[in-house]
Design a protein around this motif. Structure first.
Motif: not given
Length: 335
Positions: A143-144, A162-167
């Motif tokens: 999670x971000x 690392x972050x789980x965002x789309x980016x």
């Protein structure tokens, strides 16, 4: 209730394993509080020469968790992770070879409480990942929110997440030459509230963003099931509609973080505490689902691939559940 105490002549290896698990549990419970406390103390005592440069770095480095992170091989090789792995123990199982010329998305199930199998197998140097999947680099997405806390983000990234965002996922899958794996715990925080021993409820029916990203980048999908992940903690009963579950869901919707009320064993006794039970965790990597790159996938294509993924995930569970003591009549429940 009769308290069952741990024997006094516990081997040194077991004591070190318990200490490693205690380190992990305390990290999750106290890391954010300690880091915020440090920053507050620096401000209160006017150590501007420490916190101002760090805050400037914090802003400058803000996007790093979405750009592959900043792992540290030395920290991933800490001996504490070997003892942590051996405590349960945790194993990684491969069912089929993967082509290092392609990129992949590993859908990790279930979330459990600690995601212990995911962390050990994809974020430390003590799993068999490099031996089983030579030529691959794994990126474990979390999670971000965890990267929004000063100091916490540095420690977390050094371990590999690392972050789980789309980016972030797109950054991994856009790397040319292949050999990159995005590991995503698809059920997220919501699924942690379903993590009861002997239950196999997965929050996956509404999670379709990973399918769209896979189609956009032509990344193959691979279902991963971590047997034993739900067994290391017991959770206070929280059926849907109960006052407890309502409070937990409200908190999760606001913060993005789940607060399951858990218990297991203690340090010196086995009846009650926050030290997880010693339960075998076997993370089984299933067969890859080939995905043809489609830059603008339709909703029908997303639905079709999502259903194919659910079918493969169900097959993976059914093919291996007998090896890990799960009764034949048990099946996955998709929500």
């Amino acid at each position: 209730m009769k308290v069952k105490f741990a024997p006094l002549n516990i081997p040194l290896a077991q004591r070190l394993q318990t200490a490693a698990v205690l380190h992990w549990v305390l990290s999750w419970l106290l890391l954010v509080e300690v880091s915020i406390g440090i920053m507050v103390m620096l401000v209160l005592y006017n150590y501007w020469f420490l916190y101002l440069p760090y805050l400037a770095w914090f802003c400058y480095d803000w996007r790093t968790p979405e750009q592959g992170g900043r792992r540290c091989n030395w920290i991933q090789s800490w001996t504490v992770w070997r003892y942590f792995k051996d405590y349960f123990p945790i194993h990684l199982v491969k069912t089929q070879d993967l082509d290092p010329g392609h990129n992949y998305i590993f859908g990790f199930h279930p979330h459990g409480i600690l995601v212990a199998g995911g962390f050990v197998n994809f974020c430390t140097n003590y799993s068999d990942f490099k031996k089983l999947f030579p030529g691959f680099t794994s990126y474990f997405h979390v999670a971000k929110l965890w990267f929004c806390f000063p100091l916490v983000r540095e420690y977390l990234m050094s371990n590999g997440p690392v972050s789980v965002t789309k980016e972030s996922v797109s950054h991994v899958l856009s790397k040319e030459g292949g050999g990159n794996i995005s590991v995503i715990v698809l059920g997220g925080a919501k699924e942690a509230l379903e993590a009861h021993p002997g239950r196999f409820t997965l929050c996956i029916l509404q999670r379709k963003g990973f399918v769209k990203i896979a189609l956009t980048h032509g990344a193959s999908l691979v279902p991963v099931f971590s047997f034993g992940e739900n067994d290391i903690y017991k959770q206070i009963n929280n059926p849907k509609g109960s006052w407890l579950r309502t409070l937990q869901d409200t908190f999760r919707n606001v913060t993005g973080v789940a607060l399951p009320l858990i218990y297991a064993r203690g340090i010196f006794q086995y009846n009650f505490g926050l030290i997880p039970y010693r339960k075998l965790i076997c993370t089984v990597v299933g067969r890859p689902i080939p995905v043809r790159q489609t830059l603008n996938p339709t909703s029908e294509q997303i639905e079709e691939l999502h259903q194919t993924y659910l079918d493969e995930l169900g097959k993976l569970f059914n093919e291996h559940k007998g090896k890990y003591g799960i009764p034949e009549h048990e099946t996955l429940v998709f929500e």
